[in-house]
Design an enzyme around this catalytic site. Structure first.
Site, PDB file in Angstrom:
ATOM      1  N   GLY A 132       7.420   5.821  -5.969  1.00 28.78           N
ATOM      2  CA  GLY A 132       6.321   5.902  -5.001  1.00 28.78           C
ATOM      3  C   GLY A 132       5.402   4.717  -5.226  1.00 28.78           C
ATOM      4  N   ILE A 158       9.492  10.718   4.167  1.00 35.86           N
ATOM      5  CA  ILE A 158       9.438   9.780   5.291  1.00 35.86           C
ATOM      6  C   ILE A 158       8.964  10.515   6.543  1.00 35.86           C
ATOM      7  CG2 ILE A 158      10.782   8.158   6.702  1.00 35.86           C
ATOM      8  CD1 ILE A 158      10.460   7.435   3.638  1.00 35.86           C
ATOM      9  N   GLU A 366       0.347   6.155   0.923  1.00 32.45           N
ATOM     10  CA  GLU A 366      -0.163   4.809   1.223  1.00 32.45           C
ATOM     11  C   GLU A 366      -1.151   4.336   0.157  1.00 32.45           C
ATOM     12  OE1 GLU A 366      -0.472   3.361   4.998  1.00 32.45           O
ATOM     13  OE2 GLU A 366       0.567   5.017   5.970  1.00 32.45           O
ATOM     14  N   SER A 369      -5.409   7.440  -4.483  1.00 32.17           N
ATOM     15  CA  SER A 369      -6.793   7.009  -4.740  1.00 32.17           C
ATOM     16  C   SER A 369      -6.872   6.253  -6.057  1.00 32.17           C
ATOM     17  CB  SER A 369      -7.727   8.220  -4.765  1.00 32.17           C
ATOM     18  OG  SER A 369      -7.931   8.670  -3.449  1.00 32.17           O
TER      19      SER A 369
END
Lengths: 403, 262
Positions: A132, A158, A366, A369
């Protein structure tokens, strides 16, 4: 010159998307969320209305709006449900904008144009079962075979895995490269190619009305014409796609915070305790004030990124900050919104529990944090600088976009 | 064949209306859009656009009588697909009654020329008189076709429509030109398209004043001598307690008799 105003076009585009979401998605969202399936009309309607090509030049099948409008649209979509914004993150931010930035003219015609028209749906194949945040650790391979590449590997988590026609796939073309990320290459895998299989993942905490799954490539023969960028450019392409995907996540999370704020303001005025609306109590007011603050800051951060993109200025640091701040605070906003709603907030009779579940994932995908905090610290310490790329995201040029 | 859609900007249906101490009325909308195209007109605008798409109308012109702010409603009509928009604005038009409005609209429709169909929504949600369409037809000397739920044929100088009435549907054929008022059953209005939004935001909307329409006097003005907020409805909740459903039902029935509800 500092100008915070939005154009009439930007405002009207956002209003149109809001109307679509409120009329066509919101009335049934709880049902689809419970069933863990995507509203079958969502993608076709987003395609038909042009949302899937909002900021792509008209010449490539898009609507010719700017990057700020993309952010506004994502805010409106996630105010309704996170799953709608996720569509924009993968279809637009992570895939289509990657082709706009790195694709050749023929690839823009063949991939970007049908995607912007909404005739083909697009996904992003970076994450794997064992990789990841550690992108360079991915195991998928692409072996050169004549004029083609043979791709093997599996991608996990996905979005649109079972809906997409095109997957921007990252694989190792040089497993011995030092550093490892220099051996990555990007390909457009078409899901009707022989050897591609896909499946959905159920039992997720949130985004249950969305499509999340896996894509597997077993000896998939991909022509070299489907290679995006040069061999070894995959890591740079993936990172610049993330600069665009994170923008949609940040602006979307801002919409989630707005949804929490609106729901809380509404409920605080309606609900009475001890003979007075709970809006009269200062500890409720404090929660509302926090949500307003988080909304305002998130919105300013993402609009700044939209402006930077319009100007063609690299925004890796700014978009990382916007994504980190907006997603962390959208989750906090949902947490506070549930508190404002009391026991009712704990039930799916109200929307706020869905907001909490939906907001959680964006703190992971994405860039977690934690990754964003490391990035910000590295910039602050001067350890990280963004080098110019061979292909930068093109600045918004109205004449080119609308011509 | 030209089609004119007569529309109006009204407060949003979600707006919070306030009657101020001086008797004036103001409104805010939580969605940030206090004024919208009269919701009933979305159907008439859509039908106008469909007359171009399906029945060969050459132009679909949206017309509004109102202040400069009403341009917003016209821009929505353009963004949905109307080909032109005209704002009818003059100090002399402010506050006129429905007959005055009809005179102005009729004069504008005549000035556009070659209009065969003028379409209205069934009423405007603010005044809610539902009179303007028929009065405009009267001013023009055209046939009014009200509460139209379908336009089934246009051609050979005539139009066939279905009217949705209390007792059922009525199919009517009338010679053109006509004035139509539409009901919501007629279609599903489209959203403004992104391309339409761009076109609308760049459009310069012509403004016609009384002089442009050769109108000397428009008509009587309406004065709202007193506006007041309705007193809030009082209500209370009483839970009927009981050990069984039968007991609760019996108590409820007794209570309803006692209160003379049944």
């Amino acid at each position: 010159m500092l100008d915070f105003s939005l154009t009439e076009e930007q405002q009207q585009a956002a209003a149109m998307v809001r109307e679509f979401g409120e009329k066509e998605i919101l009335p049934t969202i709880k049902e689809y969320d419970r069933q863990q399936t995507m509203n079958p009309a969502a993608l076709p309607r987003m395609a038909e209305l042009g949302i899937l090509g909002i900021n792509i030049p008209v010449r490539y099948g898009g609507q010719g709006f700017d990057y700020v409008t993309l952010g506004l649209v994502c805010e409106e979509l996630e105010r309704i449900d996170t799953t709608l914004r996720v569509v924009m993150s993968v279809h637009m931010g992570l895939n289509s904008m990657g082709v706009l930035q790195w694709g050749g003219e023929e690839q823009k015609q063949r991939f970007l144009t049908p995607q912007a028209r909404g005739e083909k749906y697009a996904a992003f194949g970076l994450t794997e079962p064992g990789a990841g945040s550690d992108v360079a650790g991915l195991r998928s391979t692409a072996r050169k075979d004549g004029g083609d590449y043979i791709i093997n590997g599996e991608k996990m988590w996905i979005s649109l895995a079972t809906k997409a026609h095109h997957v921007l796939w990252f694989a190792k073309t040089d497993p011995n490269a030092k550093p490892a990320h220099a051996g990555l290459t990007a390909f457009m895998v078409e899901t009707d190619m022989r050897g591609v299989t896909t499946g959905d993942i159920h039992g997720k905490l949130g985004v249950r009305a969305g499509s999340t799954g896996w894509v597997n490539c077993q000896d998939v023969r991909v022509p070299a014409a489907n290679r995006i960028g040069e061999e070894g450019e995959g890591f740079k392409i993936a990172m610049s796609c993330l600069d665009n995907g994170r923008y949609t996540v940040a602006s979307g999370a801002t919409g989630l915070t707005r949804a929490c704020l609106e729901a809380s303001v509404r409920y605080a005025k309606e609900r009475e305790t001890f003979g007075r609306p709970i809006a009269d109590y200062q500890l409720i007011q404090q929660k509302i004030a926090w949500m307003q603050q988080w909304y305002d800051v998130s919105r300013l951060l993402y609009l700044q990124v939209g402006w930077l993109k319009n100007q063609g200025i690299r925004n890796t640091r700014e978009v990382s900050m916007a994504k980190w701040y907006a997603t962390d605070h959208s989750f906090k906003a949902a947490h506070e919104a549930i508190q404002v709603h009391g026991a009712y907030g704990f039930s799916d009779e109200y929307d706020v529990e869905r907001y909490l579940r939906n907001g959680r994932g964006a703190i992971i995908y994405e860039g977690t944090s934690e990754i964003h905090q490391l990035m910000q610290a590295a910039y602050a310490f001067g350890e990280r600088q963004d080098k110019p790329l061979r292909c930068e995201l093109p600045a918004y040029d109205e004449a080119f976009w609308q011509g | 064949m030209k089609v004119v859609v007569c529309t109006k900007q009204t407060p949003s249906t979600t707006a919070d209306l306030t009657v101020n101490p001086d008797g004036s009325v103001s409104w805010e909308d939580p969605g940030g859009k206090p004024n919208v195209v009269n919701p009933w007109d979305e159907y008439s605008i859509e039908e106008g656009i469909r007359l171009k798409e399906n029945h060969g109308a050459s132009d679909v012109i949206a017309i509004t009588m109102g202040s400069e702010e009403s341009q917003e409603a016209l821009k929505t009509a353009l963004a949905m697909g109307c080909t032109e928009a005209i704002l009818l604005s003059d100090a002399a038009f402010a506050g006129v009654d429905t007959l005055g409005t009809a005179k102005v609209l009729a004069a504008a429709i005549n000035k556009v020329e070659d209009v065969q169909i003028a379409i209205f929504g069934k009423s405007a949600i603010d005044g809610d008189t539902g009179q303007t369409a028929v009065q405009t037809a009267c001013q023009l000397g055209w046939t009014p076709l009200t509460f139209v739920s379908a336009i089934t044929a246009v051609g050979d100088g005539q139009i066939t429509v279905e009217r949705l009435l209390d007792d059922g549907k009525e199919t009517v054929t009338a010679p053109l030109p006509v004035v139509i008022s539409t009901v919501k059953e007629i279609n599903e209005p489209r959203y403004p398209s992104f391309m339409g939004i761009r076109k609308a935001s760049r459009a310069t909307i012509p403004v016609w004043a009384a002089g442009d329409l050769s109108l000397n006097s428009v008509g009587s003005k309406v004065d709202w001598s007193k506006v007041y907020a309705l007193p809030p409805r009082e209500g209370s909740v009483e839970i009927i307690e009981g050990d069984s459903v039968q007991e609760k039902a019996a108590k409820l029935v007794a209570k309803l008799f006692e209160e003379k509800v049944i």
